[in-house]
Write a protein that holds these residues in place. Sequence first.
Motif, mmCIF file in Angstrom:
data_model
loop_
_atom_site.group_PDB
_atom_site.id
_atom_site.type_symbol
_atom_site.label_atom_id
_atom_site.label_comp_id
_atom_site.label_asym_id
_atom_site.label_seq_id
_atom_site.Cartn_x
_atom_site.Cartn_y
_atom_site.Cartn_z
ATOM 1 N N SER A 1 0.855 -1.184 0.000
ATOM 2 C CA SER A 1 0.000 0.000 0.000
ATOM 3 C C SER A 1 0.890 1.233 0.000
ATOM 4 O O SER A 1 2.107 1.152 0.193
ATOM 5 C CB SER A 1 -0.835 0.052 1.270
ATOM 6 O OG SER A 1 -1.761 -0.978 1.305
ATOM 7 N N ALA A 2 0.242 2.381 -0.114
ATOM 8 C CA ALA A 2 0.922 3.655 0.095
ATOM 9 C C ALA A 2 1.180 3.788 1.596
ATOM 10 O O ALA A 2 0.514 3.136 2.400
ATOM 11 C CB ALA A 2 0.024 4.777 -0.370
ATOM 12 N N THR B 1 -2.789 8.214 0.847
ATOM 13 C CA THR B 1 -3.867 8.221 -0.155
ATOM 14 C C THR B 1 -4.872 9.343 0.135
ATOM 15 O O THR B 1 -5.326 10.033 -0.787
ATOM 16 C CB THR B 1 -4.556 6.845 -0.211
ATOM 17 O OG1 THR B 1 -3.555 5.854 -0.417
ATOM 18 C CG2 THR B 1 -5.555 6.765 -1.353
ATOM 19 N N GLU C 1 1.140 4.400 -3.961
ATOM 20 C CA GLU C 1 1.683 3.045 -4.097
ATOM 21 C C GLU C 1 2.889 3.021 -5.037
ATOM 22 O O GLU C 1 3.823 2.232 -4.842
ATOM 23 C CB GLU C 1 0.602 2.086 -4.612
ATOM 24 C CG GLU C 1 -0.286 1.475 -3.548
ATOM 25 C CD GLU C 1 -1.337 2.418 -2.974
ATOM 26 O OE1 GLU C 1 -1.474 3.549 -3.475
ATOM 27 O OE2 GLU C 1 -2.014 2.022 -2.011
ATOM 28 N N PHE D 1 -3.558 -1.629 -5.088
ATOM 29 C CA PHE D 1 -4.593 -0.610 -5.270
ATOM 30 C C PHE D 1 -4.743 -0.110 -6.709
ATOM 31 O O PHE D 1 -5.851 0.094 -7.187
ATOM 32 C CB PHE D 1 -4.279 0.551 -4.308
ATOM 33 C CG PHE D 1 -5.197 1.727 -4.327
ATOM 34 C CD1 PHE D 1 -6.574 1.592 -4.118
ATOM 35 C CD2 PHE D 1 -4.669 3.018 -4.526
ATOM 36 C CE1 PHE D 1 -7.405 2.727 -4.095
ATOM 37 C CE2 PHE D 1 -5.490 4.146 -4.508
ATOM 38 C CZ PHE D 1 -6.859 4.000 -4.290
ATOM 39 N N ARG E 1 -10.955 1.981 -2.236
ATOM 40 C CA ARG E 1 -10.210 2.173 -1.001
ATOM 41 C C ARG E 1 -9.969 0.837 -0.297
ATOM 42 O O ARG E 1 -10.868 0.024 -0.177
ATOM 43 C CB ARG E 1 -10.951 3.139 -0.053
ATOM 44 C CG ARG E 1 -11.057 4.551 -0.556
ATOM 45 C CD ARG E 1 -9.737 5.167 -0.965
ATOM 46 N NE ARG E 1 -8.680 5.151 0.044
ATOM 47 C CZ ARG E 1 -8.478 6.120 0.933
ATOM 48 N NH1 ARG E 1 -9.272 7.174 0.975
ATOM 49 N NH2 ARG E 1 -7.470 6.047 1.776
ATOM 50 N N GLY E 2 -8.739 0.647 0.130
ATOM 51 C CA GLY E 2 -8.391 -0.620 0.773
ATOM 52 C C GLY E 2 -8.087 -1.716 -0.240
ATOM 53 O O GLY E 2 -7.901 -2.880 0.116
ATOM 54 N N GLY E 3 -8.021 -1.329 -1.526
ATOM 55 C CA GLY E 3 -7.946 -2.310 -2.609
ATOM 56 C C GLY E 3 -6.648 -3.092 -2.738
ATOM 57 O O GLY E 3 -6.576 -4.040 -3.527
ATOM 58 N N SER E 4 -5.623 -2.736 -1.973
ATOM 59 C CA SER E 4 -4.352 -3.463 -2.105
ATOM 60 C C SER E 4 -4.472 -4.939 -1.740
ATOM 61 O O SER E 4 -3.762 -5.783 -2.300
ATOM 62 C CB SER E 4 -3.279 -2.832 -1.216
ATOM 63 O OG SER E 4 -3.000 -1.539 -1.675
HETATM 64 N N1 ASP Z 1 -3.774 3.032 -0.314
HETATM 65 C C1 ASP Z 1 -5.129 2.651 -0.581
HETATM 66 C C2 ASP Z 1 -6.069 3.148 0.506
HETATM 67 O O1 ASP Z 1 -5.629 3.829 1.419
HETATM 68 C C3 ASP Z 1 -5.267 1.174 -0.808
HETATM 69 C C4 ASP Z 1 -4.867 0.310 0.369
HETATM 70 O O2 ASP Z 1 -4.200 0.730 1.283
HETATM 71 O O3 ASP Z 1 -5.243 -0.870 0.361
HETATM 72 O O4 ASP Z 1 -7.229 2.933 0.402
#
Ligand code: ASP
Length: 652
Positions: free
Chosen positions: A38-39, A44, A109, A166, A180-183
Amino acid sequence: MQVLKFGGSSVANATRISRVLDIVEQKAREDRVIVICSAISGCTDQLIAMGQVEGERRESLLAPLKQQHYDIVTRLFTGVERNAVKAELDILFEELLTVPGDECQTYGELISTRIIARKLACEGLSTLWIDSRSVVIKDNEARTYSKIGSAVGSHREVRVFVAPGFIAGDGYGHVTNLGRGGSDYSAALFAAAVKADSLEIWTDVPGIMTANPKDVPSARTIPAMSYASALCMAQHGAKVLYAPTVLPAMEAGIGIRIRNTFDLRSNGTFISDLPSPELCEWVGVSSLSVGDDERIFLVADGPMDRVSANARAMSALRNAGVSALCMGEGSGFVYFDVRRAIARQALSAIHREFFEVPRLTKLDVYIAGRGAVGNALYELISTGIARESGKELNIAGFSSDHGFADTVIAHAARHSVFVDCTDSEDIYKKYIPLLEAGIDIVSSNRRSLAVPFVEYSAMRQAAMRNGCFLRYGTTVGTSLPMLQTISRSKASSDRIISIEAVVSCTLNYILSSGRPFNAALRQAQEIGLTEKDPSHDLGGRDALRKLLILSREAGVPLEAEDVEIEPVNPDSVYESNQRFVASLDEDSSSPLGYKASIRLKTVPENHPAYWLQGTDNAIIIRSVFHPSPLVIQGAGEGAQQAAASILNDILK
Ligand code: ASP
Ligand code: MG
């Protein structure tokens, strides 16, 4: 091949990135790996804000982000390498000033994985950075798999692939993202594409937990769960895993392990194709906002009884002073809406009810039946002896009234204990409503358990379903551990070959007295040993009840009709070596697998029951583990013994 995914908090600063590098290097020693990152945390959000402005305003928002990454680079690299990485990042920072607003968020990312790939290469690992924008095609798993497959397949020499999570391409040359959260989902796609042996998602919590520990500090890590349960939790607010992740892994048959970057020793949660349990198991509680309110989900695996789940949850909420605005259900879960302001209280209350052992120090006890046993129990509890077991028993009711059980159902708190010391034939009809009201039951009334088998098992199931206990150790042999011993051997897969129960106090007393039957009987009546109607003893009805309870404890669904009874005739003459024996014997010719009888048996001198005196009881159990029998023998009668045994059932 192994796929490792690290979330934003695992790469938040130089120290944490070093941990990640250690983990990757160790794995890379065993196997080839794909690292998805992720970042860095918070990045993000900042990039999304940047994307909403342009020109100088964007530049001023970029400044702190740039500094944060430079700091990381300064700590991780020295000399020429430091400058090379900075130069590489500068190109990205430059682009960020001019790219379309909605592309800004894809840079977090790009930046984090550039740093990590560089550092791994510096450590001497053969590393390759893969551009997810050209191999992950949003909404097209087939193309994604073939692109990842060839990107990885054409580099046999590479030990560690690093790819941004992501971000993706849309298949038409534009950059996009997986939500969001896609990693997590990116990692699952890479794992499925290369048919990885494992997929590990490294995060900042110990795994999937029974609740979000930020809301419920007593939440526990779930060591293993099914794809379906994990999906259900993720879809309903458990933030630890991005829900779309589950499907690709499941289809490819790859287990997902969720692990904590900050606790390398713990195994976290392993998600795989566990079969659904036969009985309902509670998985966890989660929540999602709906408008101004919060929806609390209680997730289950296996066949859930929605009515009782709702009743239990509603009463837990009520006891915590939380009122639910509405409730509903879906496949594998029930839910309750509550006001946002009290969501935490509601989560804790549901969690306590379904996932925490009730650690009640104060326990309300309701005693039904004011006979000798009820009184002895009252006395015993009043001594405060239970405090030594860490419980304060409060006698909240003590009555022989017919309507007493109904009053308890209406007023008692959950996990109060109802004690049946009556000899009522029909009080058992209140057992299920009591259990459904969350009340635990201890019974010394064997009539309540010697009901037809369907009713007996309905009561036991109601107890299980409602998280309550129904204990009746006193009903056979009073304080002798007879039922306990049988249920222990059943639980440990021992097989009972025969049970001989010499458990009629009246008949043991009469037969061992050496006096004429009728005279001895009269005496037994005088000292209060017989049932109110002594024909229950002589006709074997009392022994029958005990035999039914014993057999059912052994797993044999015995009914009264199955038992052959030869009553005792008080006008006959009996030998002093005769004993009234209730027996259960393995018998493959009977449909039950056992035959049962109650009759007088002549016992030889080497029989354990030969020396039985007075009102003593004995049980002789032959089983595969105990071919030479297990014998339990001793005082089988007495109000004090009964009270002691009931107290043990309450405190167990
Ligand atoms: N960086 C993205 C987010 O904050 C994806 C991730 O962290 O999974 O949503
Ligand atoms: Mg995440």
